[in-house]
Enzyme design. Structure first.
Site, PDB file in Angstrom:
ATOM      1  N   ALA A   1      42.704  37.898  47.124  1.00  0.00           N
ATOM      2  CA  ALA A   1      42.857  39.345  47.318  1.00  0.00           C
ATOM      3  C   ALA A   1      42.879  39.748  48.794  1.00  0.00           C
ATOM      4  O   ALA A   1      43.126  40.912  49.098  1.00  0.00           O
ATOM      5  CB  ALA A   1      41.723  40.080  46.603  1.00  0.00           C
TER       6      ALA A   1
ATOM      7  N   LYS B   1      45.227  44.874  49.927  1.00  0.00           N
ATOM      8  CA  LYS B   1      44.566  44.905  51.240  1.00  0.00           C
ATOM      9  C   LYS B   1      45.491  44.412  52.346  1.00  0.00           C
ATOM     10  O   LYS B   1      45.562  45.012  53.409  1.00  0.00           O
ATOM     11  CB  LYS B   1      43.286  44.069  51.244  1.00  0.00           C
TER      12      LYS B   1
ATOM     13  N   TRP C   1      32.597  39.654  42.730  1.00  0.00           N
ATOM     14  CA  TRP C   1      33.114  41.026  42.610  1.00  0.00           C
ATOM     15  C   TRP C   1      32.660  41.601  41.260  1.00  0.00           C
ATOM     16  O   TRP C   1      32.821  40.936  40.226  1.00  0.00           O
ATOM     17  CB  TRP C   1      34.642  40.969  42.678  1.00  0.00           C
TER      18      TRP C   1
HETATM   19  C1  LMR Z   1      36.062  46.355  46.466  1.00  0.00           C
HETATM   20  O1  LMR Z   1      35.502  45.317  46.108  1.00  0.00           O
HETATM   21  O2  LMR Z   1      35.463  47.254  47.071  1.00  0.00           O
HETATM   22  C2  LMR Z   1      37.526  46.532  46.179  1.00  0.00           C
HETATM   23  O3  LMR Z   1      38.043  45.359  45.651  1.00  0.00           O
HETATM   24  C3  LMR Z   1      37.824  47.743  45.390  1.00  0.00           C
HETATM   25  C4  LMR Z   1      37.527  47.589  43.928  1.00  0.00           C
HETATM   26  O4  LMR Z   1      38.434  47.822  43.132  1.00  0.00           O
HETATM   27  O5  LMR Z   1      36.404  47.247  43.559  1.00  0.00           O
END
Ligand code: LMR
Length: 406
Positions: A226, A259, A143
């Site tokens: 998450a 989520k 991420w």
């Molecule tokens: C994503 O990866 O799209 C979500 O977790 C939203 C974010 O805050 O990045």
């Protein structure tokens, strides 16, 4: 230099903001804006990780609406709850993640946080304070917010390749190699389930192996949870975290309710810390409180109050499990349809969660956006929930000829 330029420079030196440089916009958040502004009726939004139903909407869950109604009627005060936040929420959410009674783990502590990001930030600061200089290991890709969070806290970052994007498979061998190279006390950031951005999961046996190596080598897991319940089921998706319950001397677990309860903007999460002794758990708690007091003083209540109201009521909890199951089934059905649409997408069938990372170059991603109104991150990540039964084949027709990033 003109007098005006000289005056500008002098002013910049005096301004408290004089040294600030322009910052690039967040890539994911910019996608929301760009897609919303696109007038094409057949645009496809596969950008930010938000669940969408068959109508392309992200409705408030019925169980959340009912819980909110109850709160309006029954909540008697909005006075401060204290630094821990809502303890009922933290305890009931702990049961969901770790199993009843924290899965029997003796020493632990937890704090409610503003979303999963708050939990990650707090955990990063705790590590920086608790064992300065120890590194955090991250599998790539991950991420995009992970590295900045740990960098900001001053935790050195080391990386390894988690996923071979071109071959669309997990490099478990490289994860094991990283575990073997790491120094005692180093921390490993792992995605509990529904890996973001790849959807590529570890098997139960792989979790067990990681847990065995980490405990033998004195490494610390930091698990980011998450998307629990959006992969195979609530208990199934917790297998990774639970693999550490009885083996890890210490562990950190960041949990987001954004989520799986669909309460994205309520910023609801918690950080759990597993400790080796009662004294260690107490010291962790005191430090979490002192850190969070500086950052946000006390966490926002509304989302946690909603989740607590749902989890402590049998009917609402059943309703939540059902609605979560519907979201999961839709995502998995779309995965199946995409996997069946072309052999190149076959690996997606065994992956889980909202995301998949396709071997598309940034140029290919841009041409899909500009030419056809298909929005995804430049890394080739798609949010599968943004597809619909009617758009799967159109997306496959557009994307397949562009596949093939090395
Ligand atoms: C994503 O990866 O799209 C979500 O977790 C939203 C974010 O805050 O990045």
């Amino acid at each position: 230099m003109s007098t005006t330029q000289a005056a500008d420079m002098a002013n910049a030196a005096l301004s408290p903001f004089g040294a600030l440089e322009h910052q690039p916009g967040d890539a994911l958040l910019s996608l929301i804006v760009a897609c919303a502004a696109d007038p094409r009726p057949d645009k496809i939004d596969l950008g930010v990780g938000v669940y969408r139903d068959a109508k392309g909407e992200t409705p408030v869950l019925d169980c959340v609406k009912l819980a909110e109604r109850r709160l309006v009627e029954e909540q008697g005060s909005k006075a401060y709850l204290g630094a821990d936040g809502n303890r009922v929420f933290v305890s009931l959410l702990g049961d969901v993640v770790f199993g009843e009674g924290m899965g029997g783990r003796s020493y632990h502590t937890a704090l409610q946080t503003p979303g999963g990001t708050g939990a990650l930030c707090l955990g990063a600061e705790l590590i920086a304070r608790g064992n300065p200089g120890r590194s955090i290991w991250m599998g790539e890709p991950t991420w995009p917010n992970h590295a900045p969070i740990f960098r900001k806290a001053g935790v050195p970052i080391k990386t390894y390749e988690y996923y071979d994007v071109a071959a669309m498979r997990v490099r478990f061998d490289l994860l094991v190699q990283a575990l073997e190279q790491a120094e005692r006390g180093d921390v490993f950031l792992l995605h509990g389930c529904c890996h973001n951005p790849t959807g590529a999961e570890l098997t139960g046996d792989q979790w067990q192996e990681i847990s065995r190596i980490m405990s033998a080598r004195g490494l610390v897991p930091f698990v980011d949870v998450a998307y629990q319940g959006l992969g195979d089921g609530l208990a199934e998706d917790a297998a990774g975290v639970r693999a550490f319950l009885n083996t890890a001397s210490q562990a950190l677990v960041a949990v987001s309710c954004s989520k799986n309860f669909g309460i994205y903007r309520e910023r609801t999460g918690a950080l759990y810390v597993l400790a080796e002794t009662a004294d260690e758990a107490a010291r962790c708690h005191e430090n979490l409180v002192s850190l969070s007091r500086v950052f946000w003083s006390m966490p926002p209540d509304h989302g946690a109050a909603i989740v607590a109201a749902i989890l402590e009521n049998h009917e609402l909890k059943q309703m939540w499990r059902h609605e979560l199951g519907e979201m999961r089934d839709r995502i998995n059905s779309l995965r199946g349809q995409l996997a069946a649409a072309h052999p190149a997408f076959a690996p997606l069938a065994s992956q889980r969660g909202m995301f998949a990372t396709l071997p598309l170059s940034p140029e290919a991603v841009l041409s899909l956006k500009e030419g056809h109104g298909v929005y995804m991150t430049l890394s080739g990540r798609i949010n599968i929930a943004g597809l619909g039964a009617e758009t799967v084949s159109r997306f496959a027709e557009l994307a397949v000829p562009l596949l093939g990033r090395s």
